[in-house]
Design an enzyme around this catalytic site. Sequence first.
Site, short mmCIF file in Angstrom:
data_model
loop_
_atom_site.label_atom_id
_atom_site.label_comp_id
_atom_site.label_asym_id
_atom_site.label_seq_id
_atom_site.Cartn_x
_atom_site.Cartn_y
_atom_site.Cartn_z
N CYS A 19 4.13 -1.84 -18.02
CA CYS A 19 3.59 -0.51 -17.55
C CYS A 19 4.36 0.83 -17.99
CB CYS A 19 3.13 -0.61 -15.98
SG CYS A 19 2.31 -2.35 -15.73
N HIS A 28 4.98 7.52 -10.62
CA HIS A 28 4.60 6.40 -11.22
C HIS A 28 3.69 5.68 -10.09
CE1 HIS A 28 4.02 2.92 -13.56
NE2 HIS A 28 4.55 1.84 -12.45
N GLU A 37 10.63 4.84 -5.66
CA GLU A 37 10.40 6.03 -6.69
C GLU A 37 11.05 7.17 -5.84
OE1 GLU A 37 6.61 6.55 -8.22
OE2 GLU A 37 7.32 8.04 -9.49
N LYS A 62 -2.96 8.07 -10.15
CA LYS A 62 -3.40 6.67 -10.10
C LYS A 62 -4.14 6.58 -9.01
CE LYS A 62 0.43 4.05 -12.73
NZ LYS A 62 1.29 5.33 -12.50
N HIS A 94 -4.59 1.98 -12.21
CA HIS A 94 -3.36 1.90 -12.93
C HIS A 94 -3.61 1.42 -14.37
CE1 HIS A 94 0.72 0.92 -14.19
NE2 HIS A 94 0.88 0.05 -13.40
N PHE A 152 7.07 -3.98 -15.09
CA PHE A 152 7.49 -5.17 -14.81
C PHE A 152 8.59 -5.67 -15.75
CE2 PHE A 152 3.23 -7.35 -12.65
CZ PHE A 152 3.69 -6.56 -11.62
#
Lengths: 82, 421
Positions: B170, B310, B321, B342, B347, B409
């Site tokens: 991502c 994010h 974050e 998002k 996402h 990931f």
Amino acid sequence: MAATQEQILEGLAEIVNEIAGIPAEDVALDKSFTDDLDVDSLSMVEVVVAAEERFDVKIPDDDVKNLKTVGDAVDYILKHQG
Amino acid sequence: MNSTNHTVVVTGVGATTPLGGDASSTWEGLIAGRSGISLMEQDWAAELPVRIAASIAVDPGTVLPRPQARKLDRSAQFALIAAREAWADAGFTGKAGEDPSVDPDRLGAVVASGIGGVTTLLDQYDVLREKGVRKVSPHTVPMLMPNGPAANVGLEVGARAGVHTPVSACASGAEAIGYAIEMIRSGRADVVVAGGTEASIHPLPIVAFGNMMAMSKNNDDPQGASRPFDVNRNGFVMGEGSGVIVLESAEHAAARGARVYAEAVGQGISADSHHITQPEPSGNGIAHALQNLLDSTDLKPAEVAHINAHATSTPQGDVAEIKALRKIFGDDVDHMAISATKSMTGHLLGGTGGVETVASVLALHHRLAPPTINLDELDPEVDADVVRAEARPLPGEGPLVALNDSFGFGGHNVVLAFRTV
């Protein structure tokens, strides 16, 4: 019943139109698939598979490279159709 | 200025997203706080544990000619649409060389996705099993290869300086833009088309992400399912689409009189080395990326007015974050308007860095931070000023910096920085 030259040309024109978006009326016997009709080697495989199904013919990979123009393909199908 | 430290600017933006078929309609959707998430209508979705997604607003089949579309994976279709928009938006009138203002040997393309041509792969396997060998499309390999979108965008604009695809789940779209910034900064290229794309709304990816407990299963409330920073968040909602920008050296942009949206200040990159999918919970990995950004650019924390976080709406990630921002920026976080778009787009996985860069650049251009919808009750662990239901004006005077965070990931962390000009 075997297809006539005219029917084969008409069928190939429809196939080329479907795959490459070329207007069917521009698909003539003297046209080169690669140079005139925007059919590259990958798309040519699609044209061949569609033609095999439509005209009940087998076109081995080794013969595909000899089919430079629409006329070549029409002649091949005329000769080999089931 | 020496030849290996060129200033980089953004001169074009393009997008196709769950909110709209171009960058401006996407931006309007974001500012209006509109959700792009809905119940999936596909037959296969009916029996799945996750039945919600942020599907593309404008079907690419209505935009691209059919003979072209059938040779492209859906992710490449999105990327091509976004890249064409960005290219035209930058003022180019044809391919490099045909438009004399850009030299093909000095033009690059860097476009990435997280998963590549997954729908092509799975669909063609179905064709193989159901219809036989002869029916498998001869276009399968170029459609499913992860570099397919980059290669097709490169062909479209005539890029010969290099075409690249950095893959980092991502973070892929953001890493692509970071790579493009470096191509220009280091002198390899004058212009680079860069961004991210993803098209993975298909039963296998949805089931697989769902089985990781990573996705929201709020099927009864699609528009409320993606709720970053809210105490009741329970996973991300999958989206699809692409965002692409045109990056250019400041000298090249000035020489052709291009409109400049923002300066691309640079990027901070790091890796967690913690777990294959879990974020490092203290935020240390992300903090390392932020520190690298500060160390490698002239950026000052006091300049940062806006962060496109994010924030995917997962319980752990959203908190890590914010912890990282506090570690590096300290009290300066208090004056940063943080948005989690998002909440509206879902996402977009590898597409997210592209789309959220477009959003960040437009936020600077319009001096307006998008809202974070569904934030009814802020998680007490989120110690930051999150822009809630309404878009918020950013300071009207002086230079502003916006950051775009993307994590993936594998422990990939990428932070991009942009500044008003």
